[in-house]
Design a protein around this motif. Structure first.
Motif, PDB file in Angstrom:
ATOM      1  N   ILE A  21       1.053  -1.715   0.032  1.00  0.00           N
ATOM      2  CA  ILE A  21      -0.080   0.312   0.232  1.00  0.00           C
ATOM      3  C   ILE A  21       1.051   1.175  -0.020  1.00  0.00           C
ATOM      4  O   ILE A  21       0.708   2.306  -0.548  1.00  0.00           O
ATOM      5  N   SER A  22       1.814   1.200   0.402  1.00  0.00           N
ATOM      6  CA  SER A  22       2.440   2.792   0.960  1.00  0.00           C
ATOM      7  C   SER A  22       3.616   2.605  -0.493  1.00  0.00           C
ATOM      8  O   SER A  22       4.156   3.651  -0.987  1.00  0.00           O
ATOM      9  N   ALA A  23       4.162   2.081  -0.918  1.00  0.00           N
ATOM     10  CA  ALA A  23       4.637   1.853  -2.929  1.00  0.00           C
ATOM     11  C   ALA A  23       3.584   1.926  -3.273  1.00  0.00           C
ATOM     12  O   ALA A  23       4.154   2.675  -4.796  1.00  0.00           O
ATOM     13  N   GLU A  48       2.697   7.734  -6.057  1.00  0.00           N
ATOM     14  CA  GLU A  48       3.355   8.252  -5.756  1.00  0.00           C
ATOM     15  C   GLU A  48       3.259   7.894  -3.885  1.00  0.00           C
ATOM     16  O   GLU A  48       2.418   7.924  -3.614  1.00  0.00           O
ATOM     17  N   PRO A  49       4.949   8.147  -3.423  1.00  0.00           N
ATOM     18  CA  PRO A  49       5.035   8.639  -2.119  1.00  0.00           C
ATOM     19  C   PRO A  49       4.370   9.455  -1.526  1.00  0.00           C
ATOM     20  O   PRO A  49       3.780  10.887  -1.568  1.00  0.00           O
ATOM     21  N   ASP A  50       3.881   8.676  -0.398  1.00  0.00           N
ATOM     22  CA  ASP A  50       2.731   9.630   0.578  1.00  0.00           C
ATOM     23  C   ASP A  50       2.887   9.677   2.032  1.00  0.00           C
ATOM     24  O   ASP A  50       2.915   9.093   2.509  1.00  0.00           O
ATOM     25  N   PRO A 100       2.979   6.568   4.993  1.00  0.00           N
ATOM     26  CA  PRO A 100       4.020   6.338   5.550  1.00  0.00           C
ATOM     27  C   PRO A 100       4.560   4.733   5.456  1.00  0.00           C
ATOM     28  O   PRO A 100       3.678   3.726   5.391  1.00  0.00           O
ATOM     29  N   SER A 101       6.028   4.773   4.824  1.00  0.00           N
ATOM     30  CA  SER A 101       6.364   2.933   5.186  1.00  0.00           C
ATOM     31  C   SER A 101       6.833   2.131   6.264  1.00  0.00           C
ATOM     32  O   SER A 101       6.942   2.998   7.180  1.00  0.00           O
ATOM     33  N   PRO A 102       6.779   0.963   6.147  1.00  0.00           N
ATOM     34  CA  PRO A 102       7.287   0.483   6.991  1.00  0.00           C
ATOM     35  C   PRO A 102       8.849   0.866   7.067  1.00  0.00           C
ATOM     36  O   PRO A 102       8.831   1.362   8.810  1.00  0.00           O
ATOM     37  N   GLY A 103       9.090   1.162   6.791  1.00  0.00           N
ATOM     38  CA  GLY A 103      10.905   1.730   6.957  1.00  0.00           C
ATOM     39  C   GLY A 103      10.719   2.991   7.484  1.00  0.00           C
ATOM     40  O   GLY A 103      11.914   3.346   8.360  1.00  0.00           O
TER      41      GLY A 103
END
Length: 292
Positions: free
Chosen positions: A55-57, A60-62, A67-70
């Motif tokens: 979902i995070s990837a 476009e990054p948002d 927010p991504s797990p990283g």
């Protein structure tokens, strides 16, 4: 199929005769079941992280909406270290915020649980008082914490007192209701047997009624502590920093979703640990539950 490990102690117990065939099967089944449960829970966490990453990837990054797990992990590290001259969040590490909230939850839960136990025993043993106060207890139990938090702020100010009282009031009704219901449902035969043996009323309540109701009382305490924990964000809405709920609330104002997620995960994991400890304590104080 999960592998089952038989320890040398189990082998010696079987050879010595202290464990029969059924006991041996129970030991092996319990260990096999634990391995399967642990594996399924690890798989569930892995699947959740995988879905989260996808979902995070996507697109476009948002960092605000997705927010991504990283990013959340990096935020977790920052909240527990000195980063670019900044110490954690609001000059306190994550574990310090969590410790302050846990202290508030402990104080509020103890007050609420003790009050709920006393009130529940009175409601369960004195019928006129139950008739008078049971609607009031149900009324308070149905209220969301924020409904009466404003009153506590007016009465006690914005320091620690309104937070503690909010958590105490949130924890009291579940314990009182569970205790009263369990006391009322105490086996009549058990009570009559105690009276026939010459036990006084207080002895009957203490040794027969309360002991019979103990498993349900423990369940009520677990529910009460869970409600108190879920109310910590509301308790820390006013002047909440320091505190894990206050940190989440403050980060929300600045759209810092990563900090919000770290706070939510910290609350959830610590809540699981607390509930596990209460569950283990319940099995310890009422080992006969489910066996009689």
């Amino acid at each position: 199929m999960a592998a089952v490990v038989v320890t040398p102690e189990d082998q010696r117990a079987v050879r010595s005769g202290s464990l029969d065939a059924s006991d041996t099967s129970a030991v092996l089944g319990a260990r096999g079941g634990f391995g399967r449960r642990a594996g399924l829970r690890v798989l569930a966490v892995a699947l959740l992280l995988g879905v989260w990453w996808v979902i995070s990837a996507w697109g476009e990054p948002d960092e605000v909406i997705r927010p991504s797990p990283g990013l959340v992990w990096d935020t977790f590290v920052q909240l527990n270290t000195v980063h670019d001259g900044v110490r954690g969040y609001n000059d306190m590490f994550l574990w310090e915020h969590l410790a302050i909230s846990l202290r508030r939850i402990l104080l509020g839960s103890v007050i609420g649980v003790v009050g709920g136990l006393v009130l529940g025993v009175v409601l369960g043993t004195v019928t006129p008082i139950r008739i008078m106060l049971e609607p009031l207890v149900t009324f308070v139990r149905a209220l969301p914490p924020l409904a009466y938090f404003s009153l506590f702020v007016i009465w006690f100010g914005i320091d620690e007192s309104p937070k503690i009282w909010l958590l105490a009031v949130a924890a009291l009704p579940p314990v009182a209701v569970a205790t009263a219901a369990a006391v009322v449902a105490a086996p009549v035969g058990l009570v009559e047997s105690a009276r026939a043996l010459g036990a006084r009323r207080i002895d009957v309540v203490r040794d027969a009624v309360i002991m019979s109701a103990l498993p349900e009382i423990v369940t009520g305490i677990r529910i009460a502590v869970g409600i108190a924990y879920s109310s910590v964000v509301a308790a820390e809405t006013i002047n909440g920093l320091p505190g894990i709920g206050g940190m989440v609330r403050d980060a929300q104002r600045y759209n810092n979703t990563a900090v919000v997620l770290v706070g939510i995960i910290a609350i959830g994991i610590s809540g699981l640990v607390i509930d596990g400890l209460l569950s283990a304590a319940g099995r310890r104080v009422a080992p006969w539950r489910g066996r009689v």
